[in-house]
Design an enzyme around this catalytic site. Structure first.
Site, short mmCIF file in Angstrom:
data_model
loop_
_atom_site.label_atom_id
_atom_site.label_comp_id
_atom_site.label_asym_id
_atom_site.label_seq_id
_atom_site.Cartn_x
_atom_site.Cartn_y
_atom_site.Cartn_z
CG ASP A 175 3.46 7.06 1.17
OD1 ASP A 175 3.58 6.05 0.45
OD2 ASP A 175 2.56 7.18 2.02
CG ASP A 230 -0.49 1.48 3.24
OD1 ASP A 230 0.69 1.51 2.83
OD2 ASP A 230 -1.16 2.50 3.44
#
Ligand SMILES: *[C@@H]1O[C@H](CO)[C@@H](O)[C@H](O)[C@H]1NC(C)=O
Ligand SMILES: *[C@@H]1O[C@H](CO)[C@@H](O)[C@H](O)[C@H]1NC(C)=O
Ligand SMILES: *[C@@H]1O[C@H](CO)[C@@H](O)[C@H](O)[C@H]1NC(C)=O
Ligand SMILES: *[C@@H]1O[C@H](CO)[C@@H](O)[C@H](O)[C@H]1NC(C)=O
Ligand SMILES: CC(=O)N[C@H]1CO[C@H](CO)[C@@H](O)[C@@H]1O
Length: 409
Positions: A175, A230
């Site tokens: 991430d 996301d």
């Protein structure tokens, strides 16, 4: 007798090749001084064999967020097998954020959270491997992960990659939080190299949210790269992500895939037809198929959607060309892409708010005008023979039709 022996030797040979693959591939490629480092890594990412087709599996994040623990993962592994998902190719069980303690140990190693993963990651990997599945883990190219509950790997790449390899990890999602403002182009390659040196084949899933157009450079860093922020469990998020991801279609292929984020099918925020569209478009776009619901408790509709083997076959087709949007008029869309053996996958998608007829003419999807095809409807499981000129259907609002067209001559 001789034939049986030869067959056995052949199988043995393949097994040896597969096992020997990892470090030796990397070492051999590195030994070739005519190739730049970038080219070596790019070749490795194809030759490691992990990304020849998009990865399939499950991830904890979309349903569980930080409330994940080892019992949930074990039960999910059991459900993967008993539900038949594993047989269909869903092999990765991926942990996301929040699996580790906030602090590293005295030697600087990441430590599994003692409350939620008391048996440790090696034991969990062994459990998952014994089921014929693979275990994925999560870290971050920054000082902390996005939850800020566990450390990131920035500056600890080699140590963390070795730790993951020693546990038997098969996949790393990496991430982009707490990144000190450093470019992803500087932060992601060190982990890529660390994984290659770790001695274990580990799929590298880059998650820099599409910040620096990773499709244009990440093919020599990772096996997949997120192209967007996301996903959320609603129609607007899903469709806008599908569109953003579509821009990069030409960059995807065996070894490296665009990743429009994990599936929301089964989480409750969309209608059945919206989820059918979500799954169909992800499959056509050669996206990773990472189920994001609680598969221990999925309903029959969810099961029907994610176990459609004909749709999965489009995603896993060995040609590995990402299908894309080829026509869009007033929210009525046609998406299409080539498959192996001269076949073609087509989606007619009605994104408008009322039902409509959606039409794909042969010229719009790249067929010769005189072509005659058999059209397999992948959701109805029926075939229309000898279709000419165009394919069309009346389609409900937000629903889609998905076909594989096979030329008859
Ligand atoms: C080294 O790489 C180049 C470029 O990919 C290739 O043409 C050549 O055959 C390689 N040499 C060896 C010894 O593998
Ligand atoms: C995992 O979470 C479930 C549900 O919240 C709970 O029942 C179970 O005891 C937890 N297991 C561990 C090891 O924390
Ligand atoms: C779901 O499918 C199972 C097995 O086919 C069946 O027994 C069950 O009644 C179904 N449940 C619902 C709610 O339709
Ligand atoms: C489309 O809408 C019309 C009018 O409401 C309806 O008669 C027809 O059955 C609908 N078609 C589909 C495929 O839902
Ligand atoms: C926004 C849009 O294109 N809506 C269309 C959906 O389909 C109906 C029926 O064909 C059309 O009348 C709408 O214009």
């Amino acid at each position: 007798m001789a034939i049986r022996l030869m067959a056995m030797m052949f199988v043995l040979h393949i097994i040896l090749l597969l096992n020997a693959n990892v470090p030796s591939t990397y070492a051999r490629l590195l030994g070739n001084k005519t190739m730049s480092k970038e080219k070596v890594i790019r070749r490795y990412l194809v030759e490691n064999g992990l990304g020849l087709t998009p990865p399939m599996g499950w991830s904890s994040w979309n349903h569980f967020g930080c409330d994940v623990n080892e019992s949930i993962v074990r039960e999910t592994a059991d459900a993967m097998v008993s539900s038949g998902l594993a047989n269909l190719g869903y092999h990765y069980l991926n942990l996301d954020d929040c699996w580790a303690e906030l602090n590293r140990d005295s030697e600087g190693n990441m430590v599994p959270n003692t409350a939620t993963f008391p048996s440790g990651m090696k034991a969990l990997a062994d459990y998952v491997h014994n089921k014929g599945l693979k275990l994925g883990i999560y870290s971050d190219a920054g000082t902390l992960t996005c939850s800020k509950r566990m450390p990131g790997s920035l500056g600890h790449e080699e140590q963390d990659a070795k730790t993951f390899a020693s546990w038997g990890i098969d996949y790393l999602k990496y991430d982009n939080c707490e990144n000190n403002g450093i470019s992803p182009k500087e932060r992601y390659p060190p982990m890529s190299e660390a994984l290659m040196k770790s001695g274990r084949s580990i799929f590298f899933s880059m998650c820099e949210w599409g910040w620096e157009d990773p499709a244009t450079w990440a093919k020599s860093v990772g096996n997949s790269w997120r192209t967007t922020g996301d996903i959320e469990d609603n129609w607007n998020s899903m469709t806008s992500i599908a569109d953003s991801n579509n821009k990069w279609a030409s960059y995807a292929g065996p070894g490296g895939w665009n990743d429009p984020d994990m599936l929301e099918v089964g989480n409750g925020g969309m209608t059945t037809e919206e989820y059918r569209s979500h799954f169909s478009i992800w499959a056509l776009a050669k996206a990773p198929l990472l189920v994001g619901c609680d598969i221990r408790a999925m309903d029959n509709t969810t099961y029907e959607l994610i176990t459609n083997s004909e749709v999965i076959a489009v995603n896993q087709d060995k040609l590995g060309v990402q299908g894309k949007k080829v026509k869009s008029t007033n929210d009525l869309e046609v998406w299409a892409g080539p498959l192996s053996e001269n076949k073609l996958a087509v989606i007619l998608w009605n994104r408008s708010s009322s039902n409509a007829t959606v039409i794909a003419s042969w010229s719009e999807i790249g067929l010769e005008p005189e072509a005659i095809v058999d059209a397999r409807d992948l959701w109805e499981h029926s075939t229309q023979l000898f279709v000419s000129k165009e394919i069309s259907a009346e389609i409900d609002s937000h629903a889609c039709k998905m076909y594989v067209l096979t030329p008859t001559s």
